[in-house]
Design an enzyme around this catalytic site. Structure first.
Site, PDB file in Angstrom:
ATOM      1  N   ASP A  24     -44.947 -26.169  37.049  1.00  0.00           N
ATOM      2  CA  ASP A  24     -45.932 -27.245  36.980  1.00  0.00           C
ATOM      3  C   ASP A  24     -45.473 -28.407  37.866  1.00  0.00           C
ATOM      4  O   ASP A  24     -44.294 -28.742  37.912  1.00  0.00           O
ATOM      5  CB  ASP A  24     -46.093 -27.714  35.523  1.00  0.00           C
ATOM      6  CG  ASP A  24     -47.331 -28.546  35.323  1.00  0.00           C
ATOM      7  OD1 ASP A  24     -48.261 -28.083  34.649  1.00  0.00           O
ATOM      8  OD2 ASP A  24     -47.391 -29.680  35.854  1.00  0.00           O
ATOM      9  N   ILE A  25     -46.427 -29.000  38.585  1.00  0.00           N
ATOM     10  CA  ILE A  25     -46.098 -30.071  39.529  1.00  0.00           C
ATOM     11  C   ILE A  25     -45.681 -31.355  38.802  1.00  0.00           C
ATOM     12  O   ILE A  25     -44.998 -32.204  39.374  1.00  0.00           O
ATOM     13  CB  ILE A  25     -47.301 -30.345  40.471  1.00  0.00           C
ATOM     14  CG1 ILE A  25     -46.861 -30.996  41.755  1.00  0.00           C
ATOM     15  CG2 ILE A  25     -48.394 -31.144  39.778  1.00  0.00           C
ATOM     16  CD1 ILE A  25     -47.935 -31.028  42.828  1.00  0.00           C
TER      17      ILE A  25
ATOM     18  N   ASN B 212     -55.001 -25.024  26.984  1.00  0.00           N
ATOM     19  CA  ASN B 212     -56.006 -26.058  26.777  1.00  0.00           C
ATOM     20  C   ASN B 212     -57.365 -25.498  27.180  1.00  0.00           C
ATOM     21  O   ASN B 212     -57.486 -24.865  28.232  1.00  0.00           O
ATOM     22  CB  ASN B 212     -55.676 -27.294  27.616  1.00  0.00           C
ATOM     23  CG  ASN B 212     -54.366 -27.957  27.184  1.00  0.00           C
ATOM     24  OD1 ASN B 212     -54.056 -28.007  26.000  1.00  0.00           O
ATOM     25  ND2 ASN B 212     -53.601 -28.443  28.146  1.00  0.00           N
TER      26      ASN B 212
ATOM     27  N   GLU C 165     -57.673 -29.629  32.372  1.00  0.00           N
ATOM     28  CA  GLU C 165     -57.956 -30.376  33.604  1.00  0.00           C
ATOM     29  C   GLU C 165     -58.243 -29.452  34.774  1.00  0.00           C
ATOM     30  O   GLU C 165     -59.013 -29.815  35.665  1.00  0.00           O
ATOM     31  CB  GLU C 165     -56.773 -31.305  33.937  1.00  0.00           C
ATOM     32  CG  GLU C 165     -56.671 -32.465  32.949  1.00  0.00           C
ATOM     33  CD  GLU C 165     -55.455 -33.346  33.169  1.00  0.00           C
ATOM     34  OE1 GLU C 165     -54.642 -33.035  34.063  1.00  0.00           O
ATOM     35  OE2 GLU C 165     -55.323 -34.331  32.424  1.00  0.00           O
ATOM     36  N   VAL C 166     -57.601 -28.299  34.791  1.00  0.00           N
ATOM     37  CA  VAL C 166     -57.833 -27.324  35.859  1.00  0.00           C
ATOM     38  C   VAL C 166     -58.600 -26.150  35.259  1.00  0.00           C
ATOM     39  O   VAL C 166     -58.111 -25.494  34.325  1.00  0.00           O
ATOM     40  CB  VAL C 166     -56.512 -26.848  36.485  1.00  0.00           C
ATOM     41  CG1 VAL C 166     -56.785 -25.794  37.563  1.00  0.00           C
ATOM     42  CG2 VAL C 166     -55.738 -28.026  37.083  1.00  0.00           C
TER      43      VAL C 166
ATOM     44  N   HIS D 224     -54.924 -20.964  32.371  1.00  0.00           N
ATOM     45  CA  HIS D 224     -53.468 -20.984  32.553  1.00  0.00           C
ATOM     46  C   HIS D 224     -52.795 -21.189  31.213  1.00  0.00           C
ATOM     47  O   HIS D 224     -53.295 -21.886  30.343  1.00  0.00           O
ATOM     48  CB  HIS D 224     -53.050 -22.075  33.548  1.00  0.00           C
ATOM     49  CG  HIS D 224     -53.639 -23.420  33.247  1.00  0.00           C
ATOM     50  ND1 HIS D 224     -54.925 -23.758  33.586  1.00  0.00           N
ATOM     51  CD2 HIS D 224     -53.115 -24.497  32.631  1.00  0.00           C
ATOM     52  CE1 HIS D 224     -55.185 -24.991  33.199  1.00  0.00           C
ATOM     53  NE2 HIS D 224     -54.101 -25.466  32.599  1.00  0.00           N
TER      54      HIS D 224
ATOM     55  N   HIS E 252     -49.410 -22.659  29.536  1.00  0.00           N
ATOM     56  CA  HIS E 252     -48.231 -23.495  29.751  1.00  0.00           C
ATOM     57  C   HIS E 252     -47.054 -22.877  28.995  1.00  0.00           C
ATOM     58  O   HIS E 252     -47.190 -22.542  27.806  1.00  0.00           O
ATOM     59  CB  HIS E 252     -48.444 -24.902  29.203  1.00  0.00           C
ATOM     60  CG  HIS E 252     -49.517 -25.712  29.872  1.00  0.00           C
ATOM     61  ND1 HIS E 252     -49.235 -26.694  30.799  1.00  0.00           N
ATOM     62  CD2 HIS E 252     -50.862 -25.695  29.739  1.00  0.00           C
ATOM     63  CE1 HIS E 252     -50.377 -27.254  31.198  1.00  0.00           C
ATOM     64  NE2 HIS E 252     -51.379 -26.670  30.574  1.00  0.00           N
TER      65      HIS E 252
HETATM   66  P1  5GP Z   1     -54.389 -28.454  31.894  1.00  0.00           P
HETATM   67  O1  5GP Z   1     -54.463 -29.884  31.448  1.00  0.00           O
HETATM   68  O2  5GP Z   1     -55.604 -28.031  32.682  1.00  0.00           O
HETATM   69  O3  5GP Z   1     -54.061 -27.516  30.782  1.00  0.00           O
HETATM   70  O4  5GP Z   1     -53.122 -28.376  32.836  1.00  0.00           O
HETATM   71  C1  5GP Z   1     -53.189 -28.392  34.221  1.00  0.00           C
HETATM   72  C2  5GP Z   1     -51.758 -28.435  34.711  1.00  0.00           C
HETATM   73  O5  5GP Z   1     -51.760 -28.143  36.088  1.00  0.00           O
HETATM   74  C3  5GP Z   1     -51.099 -29.822  34.532  1.00  0.00           C
HETATM   75  O6  5GP Z   1     -49.923 -29.676  33.732  1.00  0.00           O
HETATM   76  C4  5GP Z   1     -50.791 -30.241  35.964  1.00  0.00           C
HETATM   77  O7  5GP Z   1     -49.578 -30.937  36.078  1.00  0.00           O
HETATM   78  C5  5GP Z   1     -50.781 -28.916  36.720  1.00  0.00           C
HETATM   79  N1  5GP Z   1     -51.153 -29.045  38.110  1.00  0.00           N
HETATM   80  C6  5GP Z   1     -52.242 -29.710  38.599  1.00  0.00           C
HETATM   81  N2  5GP Z   1     -52.271 -29.634  39.950  1.00  0.00           N
HETATM   82  C7  5GP Z   1     -51.195 -28.880  40.300  1.00  0.00           C
HETATM   83  C8  5GP Z   1     -50.694 -28.449  41.573  1.00  0.00           C
HETATM   84  O8  5GP Z   1     -51.252 -28.728  42.637  1.00  0.00           O
HETATM   85  N3  5GP Z   1     -49.552 -27.698  41.561  1.00  0.00           N
HETATM   86  C9  5GP Z   1     -48.908 -27.375  40.402  1.00  0.00           C
HETATM   87  N4  5GP Z   1     -47.786 -26.651  40.505  1.00  0.00           N
HETATM   88  N5  5GP Z   1     -49.362 -27.763  39.188  1.00  0.00           N
HETATM   89  C10 5GP Z   1     -50.489 -28.513  39.143  1.00  0.00           C
END
Ligand code: 5GP
Ligand code: ZN
Length: 112
Positions: free
Chosen positions: A30-31, A85, A93-94, A98, A100
């Site tokens: 994760d970034i 999520n 958010e994405v 995925h 975690h």
């Molecule tokens: P969500 O809130 O959708 O469950 O988590 C999305 C995750 O994707 C977040 O933890 C965020 O830090 C990670 N993320 C978003 N953009 C990028 C990216 O460009 N590269 C990587 N490696 N992780 C990302």
């Protein structure tokens, strides 16, 4: 999905820090890590949310890959938390499914 960030990672158009890959699954760091180990495990095929996951074999592969990567990161015995999520109130958010994988420290529970 042309405009999906994680699809671009799955195809190699964008290169994250990959920790595992096979023909169906990609896992990368994760970034914005929330723990010493924070890995995202995704299906290579576009699945927007958990609501859209209808492939039970793929679902199993995603879960067993999380466990495999926990062992690889040496946090299987100390413990870890896996989070999915889903949609806005679930904090997604994405919009490409995925999982975690969080560990390497005590991970606070939202259920506490
Ligand atoms: P969500 O809130 O959708 O469950 O988590 C999305 C995750 O994707 C977040 O933890 C965020 O830090 C990670 N993320 C978003 N953009 C990028 C990216 O460009 N590269 C990587 N490696 N992780 C990302
Ligand atoms: Zn996608």
């Amino acid at each position: 999905m042309n405009d999906c960030l994680f699809c671009k990672m799955a195809t190699g158009e964008i290169k994250p820090e990959v920790v595992y890959e096979d023909d169906k699954i990609l896992a990368f760091k994760d970034i914005n890590p929330k723990a010493p180990v924070h890995i995202l495990v995704i299906p290579k095929v576009h699945v927007a949310t958990l609501n859209d996951l209808d492939d039970t074999k793929l679902a199993g592969l995603l879960l067993t890959t999380v466990a495999k990567l926990a062992a690889q990161a040496d946090i299987a015995e100390s413990g870890y938390r896996t989070i999915i999520n889903c949609n806005s109130e679930g904090g997604q958010e994405v919009y490409h499914l995925h999982l975690h994988l969080l560990g390497g420290k005590k991970i606070e529970s939202p259920l506490a």
